[in-house]
Scaffold this motif. Sequence first.
Motif, PDB file in Angstrom:
ATOM      1  N   TYR A  12      -2.695 -90.257  32.935  1.00  0.00           N
ATOM      2  CA  TYR A  12      -1.603 -90.879  33.681  1.00  0.00           C
ATOM      3  C   TYR A  12      -0.746 -91.725  32.745  1.00  0.00           C
ATOM      4  O   TYR A  12      -1.258 -92.383  31.844  1.00  0.00           O
ATOM      5  CB  TYR A  12      -2.149 -91.795  34.790  1.00  0.00           C
ATOM      6  CG  TYR A  12      -3.009 -91.106  35.809  1.00  0.00           C
ATOM      7  CD1 TYR A  12      -2.494 -90.080  36.591  1.00  0.00           C
ATOM      8  CD2 TYR A  12      -4.330 -91.481  36.002  1.00  0.00           C
ATOM      9  CE1 TYR A  12      -3.286 -89.446  37.539  1.00  0.00           C
ATOM     10  CE2 TYR A  12      -5.128 -90.857  36.940  1.00  0.00           C
ATOM     11  CZ  TYR A  12      -4.598 -89.840  37.706  1.00  0.00           C
ATOM     12  OH  TYR A  12      -5.379 -89.217  38.639  1.00  0.00           O
ATOM     13  N   GLU A 256      -3.684 -93.909  44.311  1.00  0.00           N
ATOM     14  CA  GLU A 256      -4.370 -93.352  43.143  1.00  0.00           C
ATOM     15  C   GLU A 256      -4.980 -91.990  43.461  1.00  0.00           C
ATOM     16  O   GLU A 256      -4.987 -91.088  42.631  1.00  0.00           O
ATOM     17  CB  GLU A 256      -5.453 -94.324  42.659  1.00  0.00           C
ATOM     18  CG  GLU A 256      -4.912 -95.610  42.064  1.00  0.00           C
ATOM     19  CD  GLU A 256      -3.919 -95.356  40.936  1.00  0.00           C
ATOM     20  OE1 GLU A 256      -4.243 -94.539  40.040  1.00  0.00           O
ATOM     21  OE2 GLU A 256      -2.832 -95.950  40.953  1.00  0.00           O
ATOM     22  N   LYS A 259      -2.243 -89.441  43.296  1.00  0.00           N
ATOM     23  CA  LYS A 259      -1.957 -89.062  41.912  1.00  0.00           C
ATOM     24  C   LYS A 259      -2.998 -88.070  41.401  1.00  0.00           C
ATOM     25  O   LYS A 259      -2.665 -87.104  40.702  1.00  0.00           O
ATOM     26  CB  LYS A 259      -1.940 -90.303  41.019  1.00  0.00           C
ATOM     27  CG  LYS A 259      -0.793 -91.262  41.278  1.00  0.00           C
ATOM     28  CD  LYS A 259      -0.903 -92.461  40.345  1.00  0.00           C
ATOM     29  CE  LYS A 259       0.185 -93.483  40.615  1.00  0.00           C
ATOM     30  NZ  LYS A 259       0.064 -94.662  39.724  1.00  0.00           N
ATOM     31  N   GLY A 263      -2.083 -84.410  40.492  1.00  0.00           N
ATOM     32  CA  GLY A 263      -2.352 -84.202  39.068  1.00  0.00           C
ATOM     33  C   GLY A 263      -3.249 -83.000  38.833  1.00  0.00           C
ATOM     34  O   GLY A 263      -3.002 -82.184  37.935  1.00  0.00           O
ATOM     35  N   VAL A 329       7.091 -87.411  40.559  1.00  0.00           N
ATOM     36  CA  VAL A 329       6.109 -87.264  39.489  1.00  0.00           C
ATOM     37  C   VAL A 329       6.565 -86.114  38.591  1.00  0.00           C
ATOM     38  O   VAL A 329       7.217 -85.177  39.049  1.00  0.00           O
ATOM     39  CB  VAL A 329       4.686 -86.976  40.019  1.00  0.00           C
ATOM     40  CG1 VAL A 329       4.176 -88.134  40.845  1.00  0.00           C
ATOM     41  CG2 VAL A 329       4.642 -85.691  40.826  1.00  0.00           C
ATOM     42  N   THR A 344       4.463 -90.919  36.476  1.00  0.00           N
ATOM     43  CA  THR A 344       4.850 -91.390  37.807  1.00  0.00           C
ATOM     44  C   THR A 344       5.868 -92.513  37.690  1.00  0.00           C
ATOM     45  O   THR A 344       5.923 -93.227  36.693  1.00  0.00           O
ATOM     46  CB  THR A 344       3.633 -91.891  38.602  1.00  0.00           C
ATOM     47  OG1 THR A 344       3.013 -92.965  37.884  1.00  0.00           O
ATOM     48  CG2 THR A 344       2.633 -90.778  38.814  1.00  0.00           C
TER      49      THR A 344
END
Length: 387
Positions: A12, A256, A259, A263, A329, A344
């Motif tokens: 990240y 989170e 993400k 991701g 993103v 992000t």
Amino acid sequence: MMSLSLDDILVYTELVIDTVPMAAKKLYETLEEFAENKNLLPHGFQQAITEQQAIIQQQATTLQQATTQQQATTQQQATTQQQATTQQQAIPQMQIYQNKIQVYEKLKSCCRPESAPNDDLPGRIPSLNQIDEIVRKAIEIATRCDNESRWNGAVNLRLLDMIFEDPLTGPISKFGATDCTTAQLHKEFRPVASTARMIDGCIFRSFVDDKEWISAIKKFARINPTQSINHTDFIPTQYNPLLLSIENKKPAAELEKAKLQIGMWHAAQWKFLEWAVGEKLLQQRIARGRYEPATAQDQEDFKKEKFTALSALGFIPGIIISGFRWVPVLSTYDNDKKTTVLWTDTAFGTTRTIKGAYAAVAGVRELTAWGRDVYLPWFKEHVLIFD
């Protein structure tokens, strides 16, 4: 054999102007403008705003006249308290009308100057009434603390449908959005350290009426482990390339986790694209009378060819919707480390306000244009084989 950890697969990082990948800089700057409520709407939209203001003003005038007439009619028999009650009942609605007129007036400042060219972005701009409905529903759902699926169905997907569909005639182009909460990552492309994680929605491009494209897509699907054009075997998008992946969460909840989910989805997509590029390169070698790379030098050259093709794409964008907030993103691929880097940023739009909702619309249309102008041409050149 040692298994890979999550850190080996996904990294990240914060997306800011000093760190944004060069290939994404122009797109990033455009989204930053939208976050600042700049250039959200075409200049001609000011006319629609003015017309809507006139309608609301007429409604306010009608209400005022009705209230005045009611007070005059009952003046003789009504008590002072009854007259005050009648007036108080009209005040909140009058205030709503006046507030809306002021909000619309401020929205005019978000329109592009008259000298700016008309955009050719995919999709359409929803009407003021439609955006009013989205904002009202988002606030209502947030107030009730509704669950994620309610946000997705009543606000997020609804707004996406407004962008890509006319309320009367249906789809306005070959781009569309769909719920894909049941779409699974195929085991061939799923990152080693992850379980099967899903996203909530996506934007796609349909080629159902394009014989050349659909022929190449189906030819590719026959050799793809997913039997589709994508890194998932999700049937509704089997022959429709996915342009944008979207992950939804409740306000301030599990960001989170969002993400991580998007991701992992992007990591699988990069793995899929690396495989797909390699397949086309192999078929091209065979067509030239050559075989799969056997020597160490051949294999090294082959890897470089794949990396060059992936580098030409540069990045893949997506969206995390956290309650009201629409957050961009970007993912890039580190070929040496076989790692996906997820960038992000702060939100480019929000369904909490009229301006913010139009910023979300502008951002979605701009990101879809990336799919049309960058991803699909790249996919055509480096993945598909046309007759």
